[in-house]
Design an enzyme around this catalytic site. Sequence first.
Site, short mmCIF file in Angstrom:
data_model
loop_
_atom_site.label_atom_id
_atom_site.label_comp_id
_atom_site.label_asym_id
_atom_site.label_seq_id
_atom_site.Cartn_x
_atom_site.Cartn_y
_atom_site.Cartn_z
N HIS A 1 -62.40 -36.72 67.93
CA HIS A 1 -63.86 -36.75 67.82
C HIS A 1 -64.40 -38.14 68.14
O HIS A 1 -65.28 -38.30 69.00
CB HIS A 1 -64.25 -36.34 66.40
N GLU A 2 -63.87 -39.15 67.45
CA GLU A 2 -64.42 -40.50 67.62
C GLU A 2 -64.10 -41.07 69.00
O GLU A 2 -64.89 -41.84 69.56
CB GLU A 2 -63.91 -41.42 66.52
N HIS B 1 -67.73 -41.70 75.81
CA HIS B 1 -69.13 -41.50 76.20
C HIS B 1 -69.81 -42.86 76.34
O HIS B 1 -70.48 -43.15 77.35
CB HIS B 1 -69.83 -40.64 75.14
N HIS C 1 -66.78 -39.97 71.34
CA HIS C 1 -67.91 -40.91 71.29
C HIS C 1 -67.60 -42.16 72.09
O HIS C 1 -68.43 -42.66 72.86
CB HIS C 1 -68.16 -41.33 69.84
#
Length: 601
Positions: A391-392, A398, A395
């Site tokens: 998940h992180e 991105h 980020h």
Amino acid sequence: MEEIQKIPERSAIAPEDKWAIEDLYPSDEAWEAELKKLAEDQDALAAFAGKLGSSAETLYAYLHLSEEVNVRASRLGNYCMRKADEDTRNTTYQAMSGRFMSVAVALGAACSFDTPEIMAISDETLEGFYAACPDLNRYRRFLTDLRRRKAHTLSAAEEKLLAAAGEMAQAPDTIFGAMGDADLKFPDAVDAEGKKHPLTQGTFVMLEMSPDRVLRKSAYENLYGTLANFKNTSAAILNAQNKQLKFFSDARKYHDAREASLDATNVPVSVYDNLIEAVHQNFDKMHRYVRLRKKLLGVDELHFYDVYTNLVPDVDKKIPFSDAKQTVYNALYPLGERYRAILKEGLENRWIDVYENQGKRGGAYSAGADVHPYVLLNYNGTLDSQFTLAHEMGHALHSYLSNHTQNPIDADYVIFVAEVASTCNEALLMEYLLGKTKDKKDRIYLLNHFLEQFKSTLYRQTMFAEFERNIGILTAQGQTLTAEVLCAEYKRLNEMYFGPDMVVDDQIAMEWARIPHFYYNYYVFQYATGYAAAIALSRRILDEGEKAVNDYLGFLSGGCSKSPIDLLKGAGVDMTSPEPVNQALQLFGKLLDEMEELTRE
């Protein structure tokens, strides 16, 4: 049951498991020197007051300087805030963060003239500026988006006053963080054998995942019992947060704080309401899952301390961080070698602060610094923490791709799209794990985790969003958010979302007091919309291959170069429609069907 190891001090963590903070500044002294320069930038920027509409060259010069100053300010903020999060007990970095915030607020106040002056430039004059100074087109997107909110922009003097109030407006969030991360101490949780386990905000969910129901109940009661002892203080902090949001939205002539928050990122309020309505229409699936969990756990009553534990506990195993990194890398193969090369760089070059230490901020996040992203974890070896890594890093990539593709002024993507990349990684990781799994128990274990992601993200985060919307309405009506008011509303929503097979007690009614996202200004609904968008994107990537991947990488590289709705449309998802939410919950229903079939006696 194995005794949980004591949480180490920061000094005991291996250097390779700490993020490379020195990539920002080699020392505190270097940071101090840059902070001094940032304070001096105020005068240079303030010298443009009254001149922005005089010529294209002047407007360009101001915007160019402002962009450079913001890059330096971002790096300064990243350093002191990341250092403060390493150990929230360290007053040195708390003080540095406070001084940085003071300088940043003063800088904002010094530049408060710019928006009114830019708004005052006529459309015809501005078009002439673009023609006269082609370099100004670098800022066309920024200027267009800024002028979109002309009706909510005040005079220069009023804007300066609001900017100066910014530091005070941060107080509720600052107080909440200090209280929850540094000051609140919880009694140890005790397991069925009488062994004690340290209970913190960081260890709570891990303890709730234990197969030992005695331990889960002890952790649950000790955490929420402690929070209840401070319920009036917590309510006063959350009430202050909502009051300050109301003050700024009223000052800018918005209908309410929610509209003000969403308008900042150009997201229609209807998207928020469509989400809640779509989830309400799919409560039956959530209630089915709660009923199945109660059955599979074999309990007469299902309590909230039963909602995290795995339904197949003997499959649960510890995952070393090295294995988690390799699995995440393998699982993201569908995103292509360009994506995975950047991912590998982050995994191997200390972008990540891996383990919990005494005083470390709880939870996880990614901060997109210009040198490279910084990822905070509290990795504990569970399947959930492996998904948190995926998940992180979603980020992080991105941020990396946007920072390396867009000009700084267009690189910082807005919060509406922030959760899409992270959750798409989680969905691809789940598909990878399910594709490798043949064992029935393993498949049940993974299906349960996938179902839990829907429960915790699409349902639970929507419940948070509905709570935030409702207490915002109460604030707008002039009501004070007392502990009684907050607990009653929170309990009512839990009863509605979890259904008749869940025991909704007075302790879960205190959960609002530990949720940091209620201080993020209507942020939390975007976890749910982001999850729905991510499910759609992951399916497209797996089904369509290269074309979908290229569209997706274009989205990741887009920063804020377009509106968030348009960025997602470019990747193949229309979030102005409730359809992505409904499609995601249809998948939830299909997964639930399989889970019920596999566990049917």
